[in-house]
Design a protein around this motif. Structure first.
Motif, PDB file in Angstrom:
ATOM      1  N   THR A   1       0.821  -1.231   0.000  1.00 13.16           N
ATOM      2  CA  THR A   1       0.000   0.000   0.000  1.00 13.16           C
ATOM      3  C   THR A   1       0.843   1.264   0.000  1.00 13.16           C
ATOM      4  OG1 THR A   1      -0.219   0.196   2.409  1.00 13.16           O
ATOM      5  CG2 THR A   1      -1.814  -1.237   1.280  1.00 13.16           C
ATOM      6  N   THR A   2       2.033   1.196  -0.603  1.00  9.64           N
ATOM      7  CA  THR A   2       2.867   2.406  -0.672  1.00  9.64           C
ATOM      8  C   THR A   2       2.481   3.285  -1.853  1.00  9.64           C
ATOM      9  OG1 THR A   2       4.520   1.152  -1.937  1.00  9.64           O
ATOM     10  CG2 THR A   2       4.816   1.283   0.453  1.00  9.64           C
ATOM     11  N   GLY A   3       1.622   2.815  -2.721  1.00 17.71           N
ATOM     12  CA  GLY A   3       1.152   3.633  -3.826  1.00 17.71           C
ATOM     13  C   GLY A   3       1.845   3.293  -5.133  1.00 17.71           C
ATOM     14  N   TYR A   4       1.368   3.891  -6.210  1.00 23.04           N
ATOM     15  CA  TYR A   4       1.881   3.617  -7.543  1.00 23.04           C
ATOM     16  C   TYR A   4       2.672   4.808  -8.077  1.00 23.04           C
ATOM     17  CZ  TYR A   4      -1.906   0.259  -7.062  1.00 23.04           C
ATOM     18  OH  TYR A   4      -2.735  -0.703  -6.610  1.00 23.04           O
ATOM     19  N   GLY A   5       3.540   4.473  -9.054  1.00 25.60           N
ATOM     20  CA  GLY A   5       4.230   5.528  -9.789  1.00 25.60           C
ATOM     21  C   GLY A   5       3.412   5.905 -11.010  1.00 25.60           C
ATOM     22  N   HIS A   6       3.977   5.703 -12.197  1.00 25.06           N
ATOM     23  CA  HIS A   6       3.267   6.083 -13.422  1.00 25.06           C
ATOM     24  C   HIS A   6       2.219   5.047 -13.818  1.00 25.06           C
ATOM     25  CE1 HIS A   6       6.439   3.300 -14.651  1.00 25.06           C
ATOM     26  NE2 HIS A   6       5.685   3.017 -15.712  1.00 25.06           N
ATOM     27  N   ASP A   7       2.326   3.789 -13.297  1.00 27.26           N
ATOM     28  CA  ASP A   7       1.436   2.712 -13.724  1.00 27.26           C
ATOM     29  C   ASP A   7       0.216   2.673 -12.804  1.00 27.26           C
ATOM     30  OD1 ASP A   7       0.693   0.764 -15.405  1.00 27.26           O
ATOM     31  OD2 ASP A   7       2.317  -0.632 -14.921  1.00 27.26           O
ATOM     32  N   SER A   8      -0.770   3.529 -13.072  1.00 19.54           N
ATOM     33  CA  SER A   8      -1.894   3.634 -12.153  1.00 19.54           C
ATOM     34  C   SER A   8      -3.223   3.863 -12.873  1.00 19.54           C
ATOM     35  CB  SER A   8      -1.648   4.779 -11.162  1.00 19.54           C
ATOM     36  OG  SER A   8      -1.511   6.001 -11.872  1.00 19.54           O
ATOM     37  N   HIS A   9      -3.337   3.430 -14.151  1.00 18.71           N
ATOM     38  CA  HIS A   9      -4.604   3.625 -14.847  1.00 18.71           C
ATOM     39  C   HIS A   9      -4.896   2.418 -15.715  1.00 18.71           C
ATOM     40  CE1 HIS A   9      -7.948   5.777 -16.617  1.00 18.71           C
ATOM     41  NE2 HIS A   9      -7.511   5.411 -17.821  1.00 18.71           N
ATOM     42  N   TRP A  10      -6.177   1.888 -15.546  1.00 19.64           N
ATOM     43  CA  TRP A  10      -6.583   0.712 -16.292  1.00 19.64           C
ATOM     44  C   TRP A  10      -7.994   0.936 -16.824  1.00 19.64           C
ATOM     45  CZ3 TRP A  10      -4.718   0.931 -11.356  1.00 19.64           C
ATOM     46  CH2 TRP A  10      -3.370   0.500 -11.174  1.00 19.64           C
ATOM     47  N   THR A  11      -8.315   0.264 -17.927  1.00 18.70           N
ATOM     48  CA  THR A  11      -9.620   0.483 -18.560  1.00 18.70           C
ATOM     49  C   THR A  11     -10.493  -0.749 -18.583  1.00 18.70           C
ATOM     50  OG1 THR A  11      -8.643  -0.019 -20.720  1.00 18.70           O
ATOM     51  CG2 THR A  11      -8.700   2.307 -20.038  1.00 18.70           C
ATOM     52  N   HIS A  12      -9.919  -1.935 -18.704  1.00 15.16           N
ATOM     53  CA  HIS A  12     -10.720  -3.151 -18.780  1.00 15.16           C
ATOM     54  C   HIS A  12     -11.323  -3.482 -17.409  1.00 15.16           C
ATOM     55  CE1 HIS A  12     -11.933  -7.261 -19.599  1.00 15.16           C
ATOM     56  NE2 HIS A  12     -11.738  -7.013 -20.918  1.00 15.16           N
ATOM     57  N   PRO A  13     -12.636  -3.777 -17.337  1.00 14.95           N
ATOM     58  CA  PRO A  13     -13.274  -4.071 -16.038  1.00 14.95           C
ATOM     59  C   PRO A  13     -12.614  -5.215 -15.280  1.00 14.95           C
ATOM     60  CG  PRO A  13     -14.918  -3.744 -17.743  1.00 14.95           C
ATOM     61  CD  PRO A  13     -13.587  -3.775 -18.449  1.00 14.95           C
ATOM     62  N   ALA A  14     -12.238  -6.280 -15.992  1.00 18.26           N
ATOM     63  CA  ALA A  14     -11.609  -7.403 -15.302  1.00 18.26           C
ATOM     64  C   ALA A  14     -10.283  -6.993 -14.679  1.00 18.26           C
ATOM     65  CB  ALA A  14     -11.399  -8.560 -16.268  1.00 18.26           C
ATOM     66  N   MET A  15      -9.564  -6.087 -15.402  1.00 22.98           N
ATOM     67  CA  MET A  15      -8.292  -5.602 -14.875  1.00 22.98           C
ATOM     68  C   MET A  15      -8.510  -4.767 -13.622  1.00 22.98           C
ATOM     69  SD  MET A  15      -5.121  -5.956 -15.580  1.00 22.98           S
ATOM     70  CE  MET A  15      -3.735  -5.366 -14.629  1.00 22.98           C
ATOM     71  N   ILE A  16      -9.534  -3.958 -13.660  1.00 28.92           N
ATOM     72  CA  ILE A  16      -9.840  -3.116 -12.502  1.00 28.92           C
ATOM     73  C   ILE A  16     -10.211  -3.978 -11.291  1.00 28.92           C
ATOM     74  CG2 ILE A  16     -11.448  -1.389 -11.612  1.00 28.92           C
ATOM     75  CD1 ILE A  16     -11.577  -0.252 -14.468  1.00 28.92           C
ATOM     76  N   LEU A  17     -11.025  -5.021 -11.538  1.00 28.30           N
ATOM     77  CA  LEU A  17     -11.400  -5.912 -10.442  1.00 28.30           C
ATOM     78  C   LEU A  17     -10.191  -6.636  -9.868  1.00 28.30           C
ATOM     79  CD1 LEU A  17     -14.719  -7.473 -11.843  1.00 28.30           C
ATOM     80  CD2 LEU A  17     -14.472  -5.770 -10.010  1.00 28.30           C
ATOM     81  N   PHE A  18      -9.265  -7.017 -10.751  1.00 25.22           N
ATOM     82  CA  PHE A  18      -8.051  -7.686 -10.265  1.00 25.22           C
ATOM     83  C   PHE A  18      -7.241  -6.746  -9.381  1.00 25.22           C
ATOM     84  CE2 PHE A  18      -3.442  -8.088 -10.962  1.00 25.22           C
ATOM     85  CZ  PHE A  18      -3.229  -9.282 -10.263  1.00 25.22           C
ATOM     86  N   VAL A  19      -7.095  -5.487  -9.804  1.00 29.99           N
ATOM     87  CA  VAL A  19      -6.333  -4.514  -9.010  1.00 29.99           C
ATOM     88  C   VAL A  19      -6.985  -4.311  -7.646  1.00 29.99           C
ATOM     89  CG1 VAL A  19      -5.605  -2.107  -8.879  1.00 29.99           C
ATOM     90  CG2 VAL A  19      -5.384  -3.363 -11.030  1.00 29.99           C
ATOM     91  N   ILE A  20      -8.328  -4.199  -7.635  1.00 30.54           N
ATOM     92  CA  ILE A  20      -9.036  -4.023  -6.361  1.00 30.54           C
ATOM     93  C   ILE A  20      -8.805  -5.230  -5.452  1.00 30.54           C
ATOM     94  CG2 ILE A  20     -11.321  -3.867  -5.315  1.00 30.54           C
ATOM     95  CD1 ILE A  20     -12.196  -2.261  -7.784  1.00 30.54           C
ATOM     96  N   PHE A  21      -8.907  -6.431  -6.036  1.00 36.14           N
ATOM     97  CA  PHE A  21      -8.707  -7.649  -5.250  1.00 36.14           C
ATOM     98  C   PHE A  21      -7.306  -7.685  -4.648  1.00 36.14           C
ATOM     99  CE2 PHE A  21      -6.891 -11.954  -5.268  1.00 36.14           C
ATOM    100  CZ  PHE A  21      -7.679 -12.546  -4.295  1.00 36.14           C
TER     101      PHE A  21
END
Length: 554
Positions: free
Chosen positions: A57-77
């Motif tokens: 939970t230290t946070g992200y650098g430049h890699d912090s944006h996703w568009t596909h719903p499955a990808m977003i759900l994976f990041v949340i999980f």
């Protein structure tokens, strides 16, 4: 090798190994999903960096944006996985580890055992014995396999050894020099302990407390010196208090046949007897009965003279001709001598109570919250509906054989409020709770610790450390120094706490004496008291046991 470490250490190793594995798995899955879902491939190290940043939970650098719903759900999980690590890491992994490192370690080997008693497993049955050993200055060590219990015992100042014989058989090294051994585990563990101690070369006394009487011969065969079942002894003592058929209150009363009897009277606060001294009441002169003593708070106090005060709420024990005892009943509330005996609780102790009472021919009503062929009323003893169905108000006595002391205290208060006049006898686990039972309204209370304590202290120390139940006896003795005196002369009670209740003269047995009555040399006296007080009477007045009358031959 890891299996030899403590549980908290193994947990810490599991944590250290799991973190990089989760980061690696998360990074590989992220790299795969970014390629096939986002069409934006990431190399291995970038993906691993993302997984580490997310998990911690230290946070992200430049890699912090996703568009596909499955990808977003994976990041949340994966973010939730990271949060769960924080929630569990300190209470489950780090705190137990550091507690074990900084708190005092419990010894795992026996100290020098010469002159010490070793107690295998602590529990209510050995509680009274432990206190008695401390009182007389006999050193002891407790072998305990429950760590929490071991630490509590250590905090009380006891010498404790922690460990399991199954896993650490070598911890009994040095036991052969112990003064004596006591085992208080379940019967299988008791047997193992006995065999291991004998194999180590211990040749002294081993006392075992068994759960099942049928196991006694087997334990003795493998090396136990003696095996006792305290719960059954406790059940027998409770049954004896409930029924005079099992144990008459005065041993030897049958020598007087039907000429004299004994009665119990609970002295209510409003009774003219309450608070009065025996010298003021003059029970012998006015009513022709002799007050032997009184039960108060579960302890029997012999009447010691005219200054003895009759306590309100106590159970007065008096003897005399039946007609005279009936006169005294009008002065105090008599205890009911008819009706069934209600037993609440059908565990190991309750079963023994029921068995003994039924063998004695008593009518029994059994209450338990679990259905059983031997249970007459299934229900909660705390509910009036259950007490109604068991006809508690009509009972001669109620025996509370509940396994939980808190439940026993509350049940005592409930039953006493529901049936104020019934005799109430209660079983207790821990001896310190006996006082609470009396405060709640019990007439007699006894703990398994008291029973076991007396048995064990008698065998270890050669003394009756705890009195399980006071017994009265009727002795048939010669007149000794009372020749020419009056049976009720001043000094007998004061000096010996006994009473002359009858005089056998020829073929007559006299129970009332006028002022001119004198004891003759050929008279036989019936003296009532406890075992100790009777011995004192024999010494004080030079009395000797009288010969039993010889039955005529045909």
């Amino acid at each position: 090798m890891i299996g030899h470490f403590k549980r908290s250490t193994r947990r810490l190793f599991a944590l250290i190994l799991s973190i990089p594995l989760v980061i690696l798995a998360g990074g590989l899955l992220y790299m795969f999903l970014m390629t096939h879902l986002e069409n934006s491939p990431r190399d291995f190290w970038t993906s691993v960096e993302w997984a580490a940043e997310t998990l911690t939970t230290t946070g992200y650098g430049h890699d912090s944006h996703w568009t596909h719903p499955a990808m977003i759900l994976f990041v949340i999980f994966f973010e939730l996985v990271g949060m769960s690590f924080y929630v569990l890491i300190f209470p489950v992994f780090f705190l137990p580890y550091f507690e074990e490192r900084f708190e005092q370690r419990l010894p795992g080997n026996l100290p020098e055992m010469s002159g010490r008693v070793l107690i295998h497993r602590y529990g209510p049955a050995v509680d009274s014995l432990v206190e008695e050993l401390r009182r007389v200055g006999t050193a002891f060590v407790i072998l305990e396999q429950d760590e929490r219990q071991a630490r509590r015992l250590r905090d009380r100042g006891y010498d404790v050894v922690f460990g399991s014989l199954d896993e650490q058989p070598g911890m009994l090294a040095g036991v052969e020099t112990a003064l004596a051994l006591i085992t208080n585990a379940d019967d299988h563990a008791d047997a193992t302990f006995i065999m291991m101690a004998r194999e180590r070369g211990f040749s002294g006394t081993i006392l075992a407390l068994a759960e099942e009487p049928l196991h006694r011969p087997a334990m003795e065969k493998i090396g136990a010196t003696a095996v006792f079942t305290p719960s059954h002894v406790l059940g027998a003592a409770l049954a004896a208090r409930a029924s005079s058929r099992i144990s008459p209150k005065v041993e030897g009363l049958q020598l007087l046949g039907e000429r004299i009897g004994i009665a119990d009277f609970r002295v209510q606060a409003g009774s003219p007897l309450a608070g009065q001294r025996l010298g003021t009441l003059r029970m012998r002169a006015r009513y022709g009965v002799t007050v032997i003593g009184q039960w108060n708070g579960g302890r029997f106090a012999p009447a010691e003279g005219p200054d003895t005060r009759v306590e309100a709420g106590a159970i007065l024990v008096a003897t005399g001709a039946y007609a005279n005892l009936a006169r005294v009943e009008r002065l105090a509330t008599p205890l009911r001598r008819y009706g069934p005996i209600v037993v609440a609780g059908y565990g190991a102790v309750g079963r023994k109570v029921v068995e003994m009472l039924r063998d004695a021919g008593e009518t029994i009503i059994v209450i338990d919250d679990v259905s059983d062929p031997a249970v007459d009323v299934v229900g909660n003893v705390l509910e009036h509906a259950t007490l109604d169905r068991a006809e508690v108000r009509k009972a001669r006595a109620v025996v509370l054989a509940l396994s939980n002391d808190s439940a026993g205290v509350f049940a005592t208060a409930v039953v006493r409020d529901y049936a104020p006049d019934v005799r109430l006898i209660a079983r207790v686990n821990l001896a310190p709770n006996v006082a609470r039972l009396y405060q709640a309204g019990a007439d007699f209370a006894l703990s398994v610790g008291q029973v076991a304590g007396q048995i064990l202290a008698h065998h270890l120390l050669g003394e009756d450390a705890v009195s399980v139940e006071q017994r009265l006896k009727l002795a048939r003795v010669g007149p000794g120094a009372l020749v020419g005196g009056h049976p009720w002369q001043v000094g007998i009670r004061e000096k010996t706490a006994t009473a002359v209740v009858a005089v056998e003269r020829g073929t007559d047995v006299l129970v009332e004496f006028d002022q001119a009555f004198k004891v003759r040399a050929d008279d036989v006296l019936f003296v009532c008291g406890t075992t100790a007080s009777l011995e004192k009477y024999m010494r004080e007045f030079g009395a000797t046991p009288a010969e039993r009358p010889v039955a005529p031959t045909t």
